[in-house]
Design an enzyme around this catalytic site. Sequence first.
Site, PDB file in Angstrom:
ATOM      1  N   LEU A 124       0.782  -1.187  -0.085  1.00 31.85           N
ATOM      2  CA  LEU A 124       0.108   0.022  -0.188  1.00 31.85           C
ATOM      3  C   LEU A 124       0.844   1.150   0.129  1.00 31.85           C
ATOM      4  CD1 LEU A 124      -2.629  -0.882   2.866  1.00 31.85           C
ATOM      5  CD2 LEU A 124      -2.814  -0.936   0.341  1.00 31.85           C
ATOM      6  N   TYR A 131      -2.538   1.643  16.724  1.00 31.36           N
ATOM      7  CA  TYR A 131      -3.052   0.857  15.903  1.00 31.36           C
ATOM      8  C   TYR A 131      -4.629   1.385  15.705  1.00 31.36           C
ATOM      9  CZ  TYR A 131      -6.466  -2.875  14.345  1.00 31.36           C
ATOM     10  OH  TYR A 131      -7.353  -3.680  13.880  1.00 31.36           O
ATOM     11  N   ARG A 144     -14.244 -12.037  26.796  1.00 31.14           N
ATOM     12  CA  ARG A 144     -14.655 -10.898  26.177  1.00 31.14           C
ATOM     13  C   ARG A 144     -15.155 -11.040  24.702  1.00 31.14           C
ATOM     14  NH1 ARG A 144     -11.200  -8.169  22.310  1.00 31.14           N
ATOM     15  NH2 ARG A 144     -11.855  -6.216  21.814  1.00 31.14           N
TER      16      ARG A 144
END
Length: 269
Positions: free
Chosen positions: A50, A138, A176
């Site tokens: 990318l 992130y 979770r």
Amino acid sequence: MPAPRTVLLTGAAGGVGTLMRELLPAYGYDLRLLDLHPVEGAPDAITADLADPRAVREAVRGVDAIIHLAGISLEAPFEKILKANIEGTYHLYEAAREEGVPRIVFASSNHAVGFTPRPGAGDPLIPVGTPHRPDTFYGLSKAFGEDLAQLYWDKHGLETVSVRIGSCFAEPTSVRMLSVWLSPADGARLLHAALTAENVGHTVCYGSSANTRLWWDLSTARALGYEPRDDSEPYAGKLIAEQGELDPDNAAHACLGGHFVSDPPIWPY
Ligand code: NAI
Ligand code: 15L
């Protein structure tokens, strides 16, 4: 907008990419695959970074839509996140604008809002309009991606559905995940809805199955036509017996982002 047929799938060699290239063709899509690494079993896949705007522009030419999964999917030093996720996503949007691709489905993440306290029993579900509270560089890159998508809609009329994916894996593997799990089949349903719904502008939604213990509001996803069919609850007994219930006094259990807020997994490359 006519229903898209040829769709560029970036990040095709990754976990979600591998699941989606198995599931999406059944919806009638002709997938063009791209990744930094070769895609197993797909000799025609484009191997590109990318970071290379020319390669990205060539890859998007002629497609009807893009599903953008490529990038660093865990925590990493800022410089790496900057190159792969921030500049890389910018290159993709520029290429789409230049080539007239009308829609992108962007793999955002729950980690864009990871520091948001998770709801307790009886509390309202977390809405998509909750402020960005990234839990990592992130997560910050996903918040950037959502804002980039908004800019390209407002300024250039390029539509995006930003899907804040919970945990898209074959099965939930933690307590979770009982709240945030997106089954692969529901993931494909959601991507199909995001590709085909009319007039999405820039829509942000959460990406989860219809989990009994859901933490966030799926109404913007449902408004696209997404009807989840899976629920993590059958996995609850075993996972809770092994790991115990979430402890609200443990920082890693108290927020949407789970252990990313205190001890994030690090990108290995
Ligand atoms: P993954 O790490 O398995 O796959 C990411 C892919 O992107 C890899 O194949 C990698 O080679 C490729 N890639 C990385 N940098 C690149 C670059 N510069 N140019 C081209 N390709 C590059 O991640 P996964 O789990 O498949 O996730 C896919 C997307 O969904 C990611 O954007 C991730 O952040 C997002 N997401 C995933 C979740 C999950 O539960 N798996 C949850 C929330 C978001
Ligand atoms: C993500 O954004 C990651 O890419 C994925 O590997 C999982 O860790 C997921 O979030 C999660 O929150 O479980």
